[in-house]
Design a protein around this motif. Structure first.
Motif, PDB file in Angstrom:
ATOM      1  N   LEU A   1       0.830  -1.197   0.000  1.00  0.00           N
ATOM      2  CA  LEU A   1       0.000   0.000   0.000  1.00  0.00           C
ATOM      3  C   LEU A   1       0.866   1.250   0.000  1.00  0.00           C
ATOM      4  CD1 LEU A   1      -2.703  -1.053   2.630  1.00  0.00           C
ATOM      5  CD2 LEU A   1      -3.018  -0.848   0.159  1.00  0.00           C
ATOM      6  N   LYS A   2       0.489   2.284  -0.687  1.00  0.00           N
ATOM      7  CA  LYS A   2       1.211   3.544  -0.738  1.00  0.00           C
ATOM      8  C   LYS A   2       0.787   4.435   0.429  1.00  0.00           C
ATOM      9  CE  LYS A   2       1.715   3.530  -5.775  1.00  0.00           C
ATOM     10  NZ  LYS A   2       1.442   4.271  -7.040  1.00  0.00           N
ATOM     11  N   HIS A   3       1.756   5.188   0.947  1.00  0.00           N
ATOM     12  CA  HIS A   3       1.470   6.085   2.053  1.00  0.00           C
ATOM     13  C   HIS A   3       0.724   7.312   1.537  1.00  0.00           C
ATOM     14  CE1 HIS A   3       1.907   8.093   5.869  1.00  0.00           C
ATOM     15  NE2 HIS A   3       2.428   9.156   5.246  1.00  0.00           N
ATOM     16  N   THR A   4      -0.339   7.691   2.242  1.00  0.00           N
ATOM     17  CA  THR A   4      -1.119   8.877   1.864  1.00  0.00           C
ATOM     18  C   THR A   4      -1.299   9.752   3.090  1.00  0.00           C
ATOM     19  OG1 THR A   4      -3.200   7.722   2.321  1.00  0.00           O
ATOM     20  CG2 THR A   4      -2.387   7.662   0.053  1.00  0.00           C
ATOM     21  N   GLU A   5      -1.458  11.038   2.865  1.00  0.00           N
ATOM     22  CA  GLU A   5      -1.679  12.000   3.931  1.00  0.00           C
ATOM     23  C   GLU A   5      -3.089  12.562   3.807  1.00  0.00           C
ATOM     24  OE1 GLU A   5       1.308  14.943   3.797  1.00  0.00           O
ATOM     25  OE2 GLU A   5       2.976  13.580   4.321  1.00  0.00           O
TER      26      GLU A   5
END
Length: 206
Positions: free
Chosen positions: A107-111
């Protein structure tokens, strides 16, 4: 065991004198003769038919011979799934396996960004007007109010309305106080004009 003791005369129940006199003076000849009728309601044809069918059914069950039964073998059938059912089952299994074996490291890190939209000019202006109105009501000085007097006005009817009301009252009084003895006797005559000769001739020609 002691023998029973007979009650004394004073222990016996007292009978009312009026009732006692009526019982002593009662004569059986004053009783009306009545005849007792014994009624035996016979069943209807429908009741007899139903009772006969019920009796025959019970007799048939009691006298039934189990030797007349034929031996049978129970066959269990297993219905195999078709190609569509198999494909659906495979899809569900693959989906469950994919969810269970999913690697969360991919999973990609998101803010997350929180946005607070500011109101526009019209909303700000309406809010100011509302606040000014509330402040004006809350801080209103009652001492600046001028005293006033309430006048109750009851308009009187004009002369024309009064004259019409008088005429109406006089009319009602005249109807209520009218003397029917002042009426003249009249006789009603019923007239049935006979047709003329010309009318009879025209009717015959028609």
């Amino acid at each position: 065991m002691s023998s029973p003791v007979s009650p004394s005369l004073k222990d016996l129940p007292k009978v009312n004198l009026d009732l006692k006199s009526e019982l002593e003076g009662f004569k059986t000849v004053n009783m009306k003769k009545a005849e007792t009728q014994e009624k035996n309601v016979l069943p209807t044809a429908e009741d007899v038919k139903q009772e006969r069918q019920h009796s025959e059914l019970i007799q048939g069950v009691e006298s039934f011979k189990t030797e007349r039964l034929k031996r049978t073998n129970t066959q269990e059938k297993i219905v195999l799934p078709n190609a569509q059912d198999v494909a659906t089952e495979k899809t569900q299994k693959a989906l469950l396996q994919g969810v269970e074996a999913f690697d969360t490291g991919k999973l990609k890190h998101t803010e997350t960004q929180e946005k607070n939209l500011l109101p526009d000019k019209d909303v700000v202006r309406q809010e100011k007007v509302h606040q000014n109105l509330l402040e004006g009501v809350e801080h209103f000085d009652k001492a600046t109010m001028k005293p006033t007097q309430t006048q109750e006005k009851n308009p009187l009817p004009d002369p024309e309305a009064i004259e019409q009301e008088k005429e109406k009252q006089n009319l009602f009084a005249g109807i209520e106080n009218f003397d029917t003895k002042k009426l003249k006797h009249t006789e009603t005559q019923e007239k049935n004009p006979l047709p003329t000769k010309e009318a009879i001739d025209e009717e015959k020609k028609a």
